[in-house]
Design a protein around this motif. Structure first.
Motif, PDB file in Angstrom:
ATOM      1  N   HIS A  89     -12.453  -5.458 -14.937  1.00  0.00           N
ATOM      2  CA  HIS A  89     -11.285  -6.622 -14.959  1.00  0.00           C
ATOM      3  C   HIS A  89     -11.653  -7.587 -13.630  1.00  0.00           C
ATOM      4  O   HIS A  89     -10.718  -7.515 -12.287  1.00  0.00           O
ATOM      5  CB  HIS A  89      -9.566  -6.515 -14.706  1.00  0.00           C
ATOM      6  CG  HIS A  89      -8.632  -6.587 -15.099  1.00  0.00           C
ATOM      7  ND1 HIS A  89      -7.846  -7.462 -13.501  1.00  0.00           N
ATOM      8  CD2 HIS A  89      -8.631  -7.698 -16.065  1.00  0.00           C
ATOM      9  CE1 HIS A  89      -6.947  -7.803 -14.277  1.00  0.00           C
ATOM     10  NE2 HIS A  89      -7.429  -8.595 -15.597  1.00  0.00           N
TER      11      HIS A  89
ATOM     12  N   GLY B  98       4.165  -2.102 -11.431  1.00  0.00           N
ATOM     13  CA  GLY B  98       3.835  -2.962 -12.199  1.00  0.00           C
ATOM     14  C   GLY B  98       4.428  -4.511 -12.473  1.00  0.00           C
ATOM     15  O   GLY B  98       4.409  -4.656 -13.899  1.00  0.00           O
TER      16      GLY B  98
ATOM     17  N   HIS C 255       0.643  -9.280  -9.488  1.00  0.00           N
ATOM     18  CA  HIS C 255      -1.174  -9.486  -9.390  1.00  0.00           C
ATOM     19  C   HIS C 255      -1.597 -10.359  -8.153  1.00  0.00           C
ATOM     20  O   HIS C 255      -1.751 -11.660  -8.645  1.00  0.00           O
ATOM     21  CB  HIS C 255      -1.691  -9.805 -11.300  1.00  0.00           C
ATOM     22  CG  HIS C 255      -2.840  -8.492 -11.510  1.00  0.00           C
ATOM     23  ND1 HIS C 255      -3.793  -9.961 -11.161  1.00  0.00           N
ATOM     24  CD2 HIS C 255      -3.624  -7.773 -11.403  1.00  0.00           C
ATOM     25  CE1 HIS C 255      -5.006  -9.232 -11.007  1.00  0.00           C
ATOM     26  NE2 HIS C 255      -4.550  -7.854 -11.856  1.00  0.00           N
ATOM     27  N   ARG C 256      -2.900  -9.838  -8.313  1.00  0.00           N
ATOM     28  CA  ARG C 256      -3.662 -11.280  -7.423  1.00  0.00           C
ATOM     29  C   ARG C 256      -4.122 -12.024  -7.837  1.00  0.00           C
ATOM     30  O   ARG C 256      -4.491 -12.889  -7.493  1.00  0.00           O
ATOM     31  CB  ARG C 256      -4.400 -10.315  -6.003  1.00  0.00           C
ATOM     32  CG  ARG C 256      -5.822 -10.959  -5.764  1.00  0.00           C
ATOM     33  CD  ARG C 256      -5.109 -11.486  -5.022  1.00  0.00           C
ATOM     34  NE  ARG C 256      -4.539 -11.216  -3.609  1.00  0.00           N
ATOM     35  CZ  ARG C 256      -5.409 -10.674  -2.928  1.00  0.00           C
ATOM     36  NH1 ARG C 256      -6.985 -10.619  -2.434  1.00  0.00           N
ATOM     37  NH2 ARG C 256      -4.777  -9.501  -1.736  1.00  0.00           N
TER      38      ARG C 256
ATOM     39  N   ARG D 255      -2.658  -8.178 -21.036  1.00  0.00           N
ATOM     40  CA  ARG D 255      -2.597  -6.927 -21.401  1.00  0.00           C
ATOM     41  C   ARG D 255      -1.151  -6.228 -21.463  1.00  0.00           C
ATOM     42  O   ARG D 255      -0.872  -5.096 -22.036  1.00  0.00           O
ATOM     43  CB  ARG D 255      -3.399  -5.714 -19.761  1.00  0.00           C
ATOM     44  CG  ARG D 255      -4.848  -6.634 -20.225  1.00  0.00           C
ATOM     45  CD  ARG D 255      -5.404  -5.823 -18.989  1.00  0.00           C
ATOM     46  NE  ARG D 255      -5.026  -6.537 -17.524  1.00  0.00           N
ATOM     47  CZ  ARG D 255      -4.596  -5.833 -15.771  1.00  0.00           C
ATOM     48  NH1 ARG D 255      -6.163  -4.388 -16.161  1.00  0.00           N
ATOM     49  NH2 ARG D 255      -4.562  -6.315 -15.705  1.00  0.00           N
TER      50      ARG D 255
ATOM     51  N   ARG E   1     -11.181   2.791 -17.081  1.00  0.00           N
ATOM     52  CA  ARG E   1     -12.351   1.561 -16.124  1.00  0.00           C
ATOM     53  C   ARG E   1     -13.476   1.869 -16.690  1.00  0.00           C
ATOM     54  O   ARG E   1     -14.493   1.008 -15.220  1.00  0.00           O
ATOM     55  CB  ARG E   1     -11.571   1.522 -14.871  1.00  0.00           C
ATOM     56  CG  ARG E   1     -12.126   0.646 -13.817  1.00  0.00           C
ATOM     57  CD  ARG E   1     -11.907  -0.906 -14.246  1.00  0.00           C
ATOM     58  NE  ARG E   1     -11.140  -1.284 -15.074  1.00  0.00           N
ATOM     59  CZ  ARG E   1     -10.292  -2.361 -14.705  1.00  0.00           C
ATOM     60  NH1 ARG E   1     -10.233  -1.995 -13.326  1.00  0.00           N
ATOM     61  NH2 ARG E   1      -9.481  -2.743 -14.934  1.00  0.00           N
TER      62      ARG E   1
HETATM   63  C1  SDX Z   1      -3.863  -3.840 -11.328  1.00  0.00           C
HETATM   64  O1  SDX Z   1      -6.875  -6.736  -9.122  1.00  0.00           O
HETATM   65  C2  SDX Z   1      -6.787  -6.146 -10.262  1.00  0.00           C
HETATM   66  O2  SDX Z   1      -7.563  -6.772 -11.164  1.00  0.00           O
HETATM   67  C3  SDX Z   1      -6.381  -4.899 -10.762  1.00  0.00           C
HETATM   68  C4  SDX Z   1      -5.855  -4.654 -12.086  1.00  0.00           C
HETATM   69  C5  SDX Z   1      -7.264  -3.651 -12.590  1.00  0.00           C
HETATM   70  O3  SDX Z   1      -7.214  -4.136 -14.026  1.00  0.00           O
HETATM   71  O4  SDX Z   1      -7.957  -3.931 -11.997  1.00  0.00           O
HETATM   72  O5  SDX Z   1      -5.020  -5.446 -12.691  1.00  0.00           O
HETATM   73  C6  SDX Z   1      -5.032  -3.434 -11.601  1.00  0.00           C
HETATM   74  O6  SDX Z   1      -4.019  -3.323 -10.084  1.00  0.00           O
HETATM   75  C7  SDX Z   1      -2.298  -3.810 -11.088  1.00  0.00           C
HETATM   76  C8  SDX Z   1      -1.047  -4.319 -10.184  1.00  0.00           C
HETATM   77  C9  SDX Z   1      -0.744  -3.048  -9.761  1.00  0.00           C
HETATM   78  N1  SDX Z   1       0.223  -2.873  -8.788  1.00  0.00           N
HETATM   79  C10 SDX Z   1       1.409  -2.832  -8.377  1.00  0.00           C
HETATM   80  O7  SDX Z   1       1.774  -3.231  -9.495  1.00  0.00           O
HETATM   81  C11 SDX Z   1       1.725  -2.919  -7.003  1.00  0.00           C
HETATM   82  C12 SDX Z   1       3.332  -3.843  -7.141  1.00  0.00           C
HETATM   83  N2  SDX Z   1       2.279  -5.282  -7.029  1.00  0.00           N
HETATM   84  C13 SDX Z   1       2.121  -5.735  -5.189  1.00  0.00           C
HETATM   85  O8  SDX Z   1       1.657  -4.627  -4.922  1.00  0.00           O
HETATM   86  C14 SDX Z   1       1.640  -6.672  -5.743  1.00  0.00           C
HETATM   87  O9  SDX Z   1       1.769  -7.808  -6.686  1.00  0.00           O
HETATM   88  C15 SDX Z   1       0.039  -6.626  -5.658  1.00  0.00           C
HETATM   89  C16 SDX Z   1      -0.690  -5.615  -4.654  1.00  0.00           C
HETATM   90  C17 SDX Z   1      -0.618  -6.133  -7.057  1.00  0.00           C
HETATM   91  C18 SDX Z   1      -1.187  -8.925  -5.577  1.00  0.00           C
HETATM   92  O10 SDX Z   1      -0.411  -8.556  -3.681  1.00  0.00           O
HETATM   93  P1  SDX Z   1      -1.262  -9.723  -3.815  1.00  0.00           P
HETATM   94  O11 SDX Z   1      -1.892 -10.045  -4.252  1.00  0.00           O
HETATM   95  O12 SDX Z   1      -1.788  -9.667  -2.409  1.00  0.00           O
HETATM   96  O13 SDX Z   1       0.090 -10.219  -3.012  1.00  0.00           O
HETATM   97  P2  SDX Z   1       0.901 -10.324  -1.587  1.00  0.00           P
HETATM   98  O14 SDX Z   1       1.010  -8.353  -1.401  1.00  0.00           O
HETATM   99  O15 SDX Z   1      -0.007 -11.257  -1.013  1.00  0.00           O
HETATM  100  O16 SDX Z   1       2.219 -11.124  -2.758  1.00  0.00           O
HETATM  101  C19 SDX Z   1       2.598 -12.598  -2.431  1.00  0.00           C
HETATM  102  C20 SDX Z   1       4.477 -12.166  -2.818  1.00  0.00           C
HETATM  103  C21 SDX Z   1       4.660 -11.802  -1.308  1.00  0.00           C
HETATM  104  O17 SDX Z   1       6.248 -12.590  -0.819  1.00  0.00           O
HETATM  105  P3  SDX Z   1       5.969 -13.691  -0.116  1.00  0.00           P
HETATM  106  O18 SDX Z   1       5.473 -13.025   1.381  1.00  0.00           O
HETATM  107  O19 SDX Z   1       5.026 -14.872  -0.470  1.00  0.00           O
HETATM  108  O20 SDX Z   1       7.634 -14.119   0.449  1.00  0.00           O
HETATM  109  O21 SDX Z   1       5.140 -11.782  -3.435  1.00  0.00           O
HETATM  110  C22 SDX Z   1       5.579 -10.906  -3.165  1.00  0.00           C
HETATM  111  C23 SDX Z   1       5.265  -9.961  -2.050  1.00  0.00           C
HETATM  112  O22 SDX Z   1       5.538  -9.313  -0.789  1.00  0.00           O
HETATM  113  N3  SDX Z   1       5.455 -10.308  -3.981  1.00  0.00           N
HETATM  114  C24 SDX Z   1       6.294  -9.047  -4.195  1.00  0.00           C
HETATM  115  C25 SDX Z   1       5.202  -7.788  -5.611  1.00  0.00           C
HETATM  116  N4  SDX Z   1       4.346  -8.218  -5.287  1.00  0.00           N
HETATM  117  C26 SDX Z   1       4.274  -9.156  -4.796  1.00  0.00           C
HETATM  118  N5  SDX Z   1       7.702  -8.775  -4.196  1.00  0.00           N
HETATM  119  C27 SDX Z   1       7.938  -7.662  -5.256  1.00  0.00           C
HETATM  120  N6  SDX Z   1       7.553  -6.726  -5.997  1.00  0.00           N
HETATM  121  C28 SDX Z   1       5.789  -7.185  -6.279  1.00  0.00           C
HETATM  122  N7  SDX Z   1       5.711  -6.163  -6.719  1.00  0.00           N
END
Ligand code: SDX
Length: 431
Positions: free
Chosen positions: A232, A305, A308-309, A317, A391
């Motif tokens: 990824h 879940g 995503h960044r 997927r 992975r």
């Molecule tokens: C994987 O990088 C990859 O490719 C990873 C992956 C891979 O195959 O290797 O795809 C696998 O890691 C998938 C992601 C799994 N993680 C989760 O599901 C955990 C929940 N998701 C969040 O922690 C978050 O979305 C991330 C970590 C995945 C992404 O974080 P970012 O890119 O740093 O986004 P951010 O924290 O800056 O969020 C942007 C906004 C924020 O709000 P504001 O400050 O703009 O008001 O969106 C909000 C965040 O608070 N937000 C969420 C959220 N995810 C982001 N709010 C509630 N629930 C969420 N899940």
């Protein structure tokens, strides 16, 4: 390299410098700023690397806006439907789909490296019965360094290839041993006549007291899930493998670093966190309250879940896993699984909520995968181990690409220092 440039003008010194633009096959071009510090005396500042390319790579491409994922140019949905995990591993590691003969040779090589040194069983004896399987996987993968450290020449392609095959082959054996440790059951050795996924299932679930029959449904679903997790781009754990590997360390140690990074709930640990979240939510009636918690900045709760960044659209997927989830549960007679019902209700409500729509937060790879794993009888704390197994070919391919890159140097980021200004020491009796 293109003739296009980006000019940066320093308004303090008035100096302007043109920086070359490098074009890729797909996705944004990059501005080559390697000489920025030397030319203008500045570092760039980009914590989280939201706008920073750490390397050039030929392996995987993601279009986050369109929800596209390509492994060596092939769309993930085509590979998930038509390929196998070992064929995809060959593709990621070698750059091209194998001929029938190449695939058979690769499968045979992996099959012949599935055994681990018998003394590795002693490592598991040191873990407590309730050790987290990711702790065991990280430790034992790293311990493989102790067995091969005098045989590895990372500058020799053949030595690197042997390392790669050993890692890919032994991960399921180590993972299954961690599973048996938790169960308190005897380890099960790999069998050479079985498929990669079939071997994993048998090493996890077979017992000496009875015959074990591999479910074709489980074998196919597991193989597809491994494909979907295979690589990824420069995600956190892959970037960790690259950075660790850039020091010239043993590749087994670099993979162990990848396991450690993947374990985090913001990354590969999210699949376990999703099931724990669904357990906490309990019923569809509670969904609105948890959606509100996820939106509350003062509440650390996030919808695991989701988000995503890179993907600002549905993770491709997740689309495939959602479909497989329904198929597997139907075939296992679990189509009324309450967790699936709850997950679908949660997704339906979230995708209509402005907070999630405005931030383009969609289900990612981790949202539905755990429901399938649970249906296959795999406990929640083991989900991230399966993510790590999937992975592994991606980590190997990215490590190999990094080691072989003529531009490759040890990764050594700089910083913006915001600490105390230089000051003299004060003797303790004067403080
Ligand atoms: C994987 O990088 C990859 O490719 C990873 C992956 C891979 O195959 O290797 O795809 C696998 O890691 C998938 C992601 C799994 N993680 C989760 O599901 C955990 C929940 N998701 C969040 O922690 C978050 O979305 C991330 C970590 C995945 C992404 O974080 P970012 O890119 O740093 O986004 P951010 O924290 O800056 O969020 C942007 C906004 C924020 O709000 P504001 O400050 O703009 O008001 O969106 C909000 C965040 O608070 N937000 C969420 C959220 N995810 C982001 N709010 C509630 N629930 C969420 N899940």
């Amino acid at each position: 390299m293109s003739k296009k440039t980006v000019t940066i003008t320093d308004n303090v010194s008035g100096k302007s410098v043109d920086f070359p633009i490098r074009e890729g096959t797909h996705g944004p071009d990059v501005v080559d700023i390697k000489t920025l510090y030397g030319e203008l005396g500045y570092f760039t500042y980009d914590p989280g690397f939201t706008s920073t390319a750490s390397c050039r790579s030929d392996i995987t491409f993601i279009d986050g806006d369109k929800g596209v994922l390509l492994y060596r140019g092939y769309p993930i949905d085509q590979l998930a439907e038509q390929s196998s995990f070992l064929e995809v591993s060959y593709l990621l590691m070698n750059g091209e789909l194998p001929t029938k003969r190449e695939l058979e040779g690769f499968e045979d090589s992996i099959t012949r490296h599935t055994m681990v040194n018998e003394s590795i069983k002693d490592f598991f004896g040191g873990f407590h019965y309730d050790a987290h399987p990711m702790a065991m996987l990280t430790a034992v993968v790293g311990s493989l360094s102790a067995f091969y450290h005098d045989q590895i020449d990372i500058n020799d392609p053949e030595s690197r290839r042997l390392c790669a095959h050993r890692i890919l082959a032994k991960m399921p054996t180590i993972a299954a041993a961690a599973f048996k440790k938790i169960l308190g059951e005897p380890f099960v050795y790999p069998r050479n006549e079985l498929s990669y996924a079939g071997n994993l299932l048998r090493m996890m679930f077979a017992r000496p007291s009875e015959d074990y029959e591999i479910s074709p449904v489980a074998e196919k679903a597991l193989d597809q899930l491994l494909i979907l997790h295979a690589d990824h781009e420069q995600n956190a754990s892959t970037s960790t493998v690259r950075l660790a590997g850039s020091t010239g360390t043993n590749p087994f140690a670099a993979m162990a670093a990848g396991c450690a990074a993947l374990w985090g709930p913001a990354h590969g640990g999210a699949n376990e966190a999703v099931l724990n979240m669904l357990e906490e939510i309990g019923s569809a009636d509670n969904v609105p309250r948890f959606i509100d918690k996820a939106k509350d900045k003062n509440d650390p709760f996030r919808l695991m879940g989701f988000g995503h960044r890179v993907y600002k659209n549905y993770d491709p997927r997740a689309t495939i896993i959602r479909k497989t989830c329904h198929e597997v549960l139907d075939e296992l007679g679990m189509s009324d699984d309450p967790q699936l019902e709850l997950a679908m209700r949660l997704e339906e409500i979230a995708l209509k909520d402005d907070y999630f729509v405005e931030r383009k937060l969609y289900p990612n790879v981790d949202f539905y995968s755990g429901i399938i794993y649970r249906a296959l009888g795999i406990p929640t704390e083991f989900f991230t181990v399966l993510f790590a197994l999937g992975r592994t070919p991606g980590w190997i391919a990215q490590w190999e690409e990094m080691i072989s890159d003529p531009e490759q140097r040890i990764g050594r980021p700089r910083q913006s220092y915001t600490g105390a200004a230089k000051r003299d020491y004060v003797a303790v009796h004067k403080r």
